[in-house]
Write an enzyme that holds these catalytic residues in place. Structure first.
Site, mmCIF file in Angstrom:
data_model
loop_
_atom_site.group_PDB
_atom_site.id
_atom_site.type_symbol
_atom_site.label_atom_id
_atom_site.label_comp_id
_atom_site.label_asym_id
_atom_site.label_seq_id
_atom_site.Cartn_x
_atom_site.Cartn_y
_atom_site.Cartn_z
ATOM 1 N N HIS A 37 -3.260 16.631 15.959
ATOM 2 C CA HIS A 37 -1.838 16.346 16.184
ATOM 3 C C HIS A 37 -1.253 15.942 14.836
ATOM 4 O O HIS A 37 -1.951 15.362 14.000
ATOM 5 C CB HIS A 37 -1.752 15.182 17.182
ATOM 6 C CG HIS A 37 -0.379 14.840 17.643
ATOM 7 N ND1 HIS A 37 0.465 14.061 16.902
ATOM 8 C CD2 HIS A 37 0.294 15.155 18.769
ATOM 9 C CE1 HIS A 37 1.608 13.910 17.568
ATOM 10 N NE2 HIS A 37 1.528 14.559 18.706
ATOM 11 N N ASP A 87 -8.943 9.810 17.056
ATOM 12 C CA ASP A 87 -7.645 9.823 17.720
ATOM 13 C C ASP A 87 -7.940 9.933 19.223
ATOM 14 O O ASP A 87 -8.335 10.989 19.718
ATOM 15 C CB ASP A 87 -6.819 11.016 17.221
ATOM 16 C CG ASP A 87 -5.474 11.116 17.929
ATOM 17 O OD1 ASP A 87 -5.258 10.375 18.918
ATOM 18 O OD2 ASP A 87 -4.637 11.931 17.497
ATOM 19 N N GLN A 91 -5.530 11.354 23.674
ATOM 20 C CA GLN A 91 -5.719 12.204 24.862
ATOM 21 C C GLN A 91 -7.072 11.997 25.522
ATOM 22 O O GLN A 91 -7.405 12.718 26.464
ATOM 23 C CB GLN A 91 -5.553 13.687 24.475
ATOM 24 C CG GLN A 91 -4.192 14.038 23.918
ATOM 25 C CD GLN A 91 -3.056 13.922 24.944
ATOM 26 O OE1 GLN A 91 -3.287 13.778 26.149
ATOM 27 N NE2 GLN A 91 -1.813 13.973 24.472
ATOM 28 N N LYS A 101 0.702 6.960 27.590
ATOM 29 C CA LYS A 101 -0.013 8.126 28.107
ATOM 30 C C LYS A 101 -1.037 7.722 29.158
ATOM 31 O O LYS A 101 -1.824 8.542 29.621
ATOM 32 C CB LYS A 101 -0.722 8.865 26.964
ATOM 33 C CG LYS A 101 0.240 9.526 25.973
ATOM 34 C CD LYS A 101 -0.543 10.342 24.967
ATOM 35 C CE LYS A 101 0.259 10.721 23.745
ATOM 36 N NZ LYS A 101 1.308 11.698 23.998
ATOM 37 N N CYS A 138 3.285 19.499 18.626
ATOM 38 C CA CYS A 138 3.025 18.713 17.405
ATOM 39 C C CYS A 138 1.660 19.066 16.817
ATOM 40 O O CYS A 138 0.934 18.196 16.321
ATOM 41 C CB CYS A 138 3.121 17.206 17.673
ATOM 42 S SG CYS A 138 4.689 16.703 18.338
HETATM 43 N N1 C6P Z 1 1.048 13.874 21.957
HETATM 44 C C1 C6P Z 1 1.967 15.559 23.451
HETATM 45 O O1 C6P Z 1 2.840 16.019 24.195
HETATM 46 P P1 C6P Z 1 2.389 8.811 20.138
HETATM 47 O O2 C6P Z 1 3.576 9.726 20.091
HETATM 48 O O3 C6P Z 1 2.260 7.996 18.899
HETATM 49 O O4 C6P Z 1 2.321 8.031 21.398
HETATM 50 O O5 C6P Z 1 1.109 9.763 20.202
HETATM 51 C C2 C6P Z 1 0.866 10.644 19.158
HETATM 52 C C3 C6P Z 1 -0.302 11.520 19.467
HETATM 53 C C4 C6P Z 1 -1.428 11.403 18.674
HETATM 54 N N2 C6P Z 1 -2.527 12.138 18.927
HETATM 55 C C5 C6P Z 1 -2.575 13.011 19.951
HETATM 56 C C6 C6P Z 1 -3.836 13.766 20.186
HETATM 57 C C7 C6P Z 1 -1.465 13.152 20.784
HETATM 58 O O6 C6P Z 1 -1.536 14.020 21.794
HETATM 59 C C8 C6P Z 1 -0.287 12.419 20.525
HETATM 60 C C9 C6P Z 1 0.949 12.613 21.351
HETATM 61 C C10 C6P Z 1 2.146 14.176 22.877
HETATM 62 O O7 C6P Z 1 0.956 16.190 23.190
HETATM 63 C C11 C6P Z 1 3.498 14.008 22.268
HETATM 64 S S1 C6P Z 1 3.730 14.971 20.831
#
Ligand code: C6P
Length: 419
Positions: A130, A207, A210, A233, A373
């Site tokens: 991401h 990370d 997910q 999430k 992203c």
């Molecule tokens: N992915 C998706 O629709 P934040 O925005 O900081 O809460 O999370 C960022 C982020 C970091 N790593 C991974 C693997 C992610 O999937 C995400 C967020 C969302 O896939 C929003 S772009």
């Protein structure tokens, strides 16, 4: 096609009743919410925890000597203990609250990276990261004169670990990898990568944005040095992220932001820092949302993360089976659901993913369409984006059917339009 009755491990209908938003309609159709990788819906317990805090406990924390301040502080710190237990950290002080997973990753890049990564050093990422786990490292590398190397992605959408020893070398200072791809759902096997990093004396960042919401994650078993994820999430409110770090690393690291809360003593000549983890929580934190995140963790813990994973695996297997029956469709990521999370990412060669998403929305089905992203991953597959359905605890097999019907409608509509 009639769905076979779900062999679900918990009572999904009872769960659904806990989520007020699932009762609403979109364009006159019952909402089918399949955008859980972007953010999940919130159960009544989380909404109530927010209201309860503002109605009964609202006060600033760590400074007030009055009852409200003490109660708010205790509730805030209780969530830290719950997070620690949830990911099996060795102590609650290893947990730092941030604004998001993104901020947690930036914190590592600034507070650890700027002090430890030097000119000529190497940072290892993967091609499926991401942007939040790519751009902070690119900026760090540019600033200090380090190089970034990428672990590639196979046609199946898995990491290509051949040649790992040439990628992770004695020059590597840090390896940062997602546990589950947000775009394709691929579950990465981390052992080999983390062991290779540690053999070379590099640190391992995971990370977990997910993975932590969807499966049991044990930081001690994974043996990572840092883990980042977001509360929103996993049933929690927006505006709360988590950075887990090995306690010793947090002790060694300089603060990320400066101001109130993070100091021990301030003189006109300078300041000294508060203890870990408060050294990394400058200013008034997101008290209400952290407390409500505690209710989300209670909810997930009561279900059991093994059960959450089993439920999503069942939905994903069914979704993949039904998607595969559709003519011309391209599905990304491993077909074997033991190697993928609750994500179905797909495309039609001649229909833009946004168009599929728009038709689905007219049917009440919410998915995400676009690059997720993860533009470098999209480029690797020579495409602008995908249509992505992502599942969670309250989704049903019948909702997968609604997805498939919507996709069939989109296909029929656009074949007609172009034919
Ligand atoms: N992915 C998706 O629709 P934040 O925005 O900081 O809460 O999370 C960022 C982020 C970091 N790593 C991974 C693997 C992610 O999937 C995400 C967020 C969302 O896939 C929003 S772009």
């Amino acid at each position: 096609m009639k769905p076979s009755k779900a062999k679900t491990v918990f009572d999904v209908q009872a769960i659904r009743r806990d989520f007020p938003i699932l009762g609403r309609q979109v364009h006159g159709k019952p909402l089918v919410y399949l955008d859980n990788a972007a953010t999940t819906q919130k159960p009544r317990a989380v909404i109530d925890a927010l209201v309860h805090y503002y109605e009964h406990q609202n006060a600033n924390i760590h400074r007030a000597i009055h009852t409200l301040g003490e109660e708010a502080t205790a509730a805030y710190e209780e969530t830290r203990a719950k997070v620690s237990q949830f990911i099996n950290a060795s102590r609650p002080e290893s947990i730092v609250f941030t604004r998001s997973a993104t901020e947690a990753l930036n914190l590592i890049a600034y507070a650890w990276g700027r002090a430890n990564v030097k000119k000529g050093d190497e940072i290892v990422l993967t091609q499926m990261e991401h942007h939040s786990n790519m751009v902070p490292w690119q900026r760090l590398a540019q600033e200090v004169g380090a190089t970034i190397k990428y672990i590639g992605v196979s046609d199946e959408g898995t990491l290509d670990l051949d040649g790992l020893d040439d990628i992770i070398t004695e020059k590597t200072k840090l390896v940062s990898v997602t546990q589950v791809s947000n775009a394709f759902g691929t579950i990465n096997v981390l052992d080999k990568i983390i062991a290779a990093a540690h053999r070379r004396g590099a640190l391992a960042v995971v990370d977990g944005a997910q993975s932590v919401p969807h499966m049991p994650v044990d930081v001690q078993a994974i043996d990572c040095d840092f883990l980042a994820f977001s509360a929103h999430k996993m049933l929690g409110p927006t505006g709360v992220g988590v950075l887990y770090a090995r306690y010793e690393l947090l002790e060694e690291m300089e603060p990320f932001q400066s101001g109130g809360e993070m100091i021990s003593r301030v003189r006109l000549e300078g300041a000294s820092w508060n203890d870990v983890p408060w050294k990394f929580e400058a200013g008034t934190p997101n008290i209400a949302d952290v407390i409500a995140f505690g209710a989300a963790l209670d909810y997930l813990s009561a279900l059991g993360m093994d059960n959450v994973r089993a439920h999503e695996q069942e939905l994903t297997a069914y979704a993949l089976r039904r998607l595969r029956q559709l003519e011309d469709i391209i599905i990304y990521g491993p077909q074997d659901t033991s190697r993928r999370g609750g994500v179905a990412s797909f495309n039609y060669p001649d229909i833009h993913a946004h168009d599929v998403g728009t038709i689905l929305d007219r049917e009440g089905v919410a998915i995400r369409a676009g690059h997720h992203c993860a533009q470098p991953l999209m480029r690797r597959f020579d495409m602008a984006g995908t249509a992505r359905a992502s599942f969670y605890i309250y989704n049903t097999l019948e909702e997968v059917d609604a997805l498939i019907e919507g996709v069939e409608k989109a296909r029929a509509f656009f074949s007609h339009a172009s034919g």
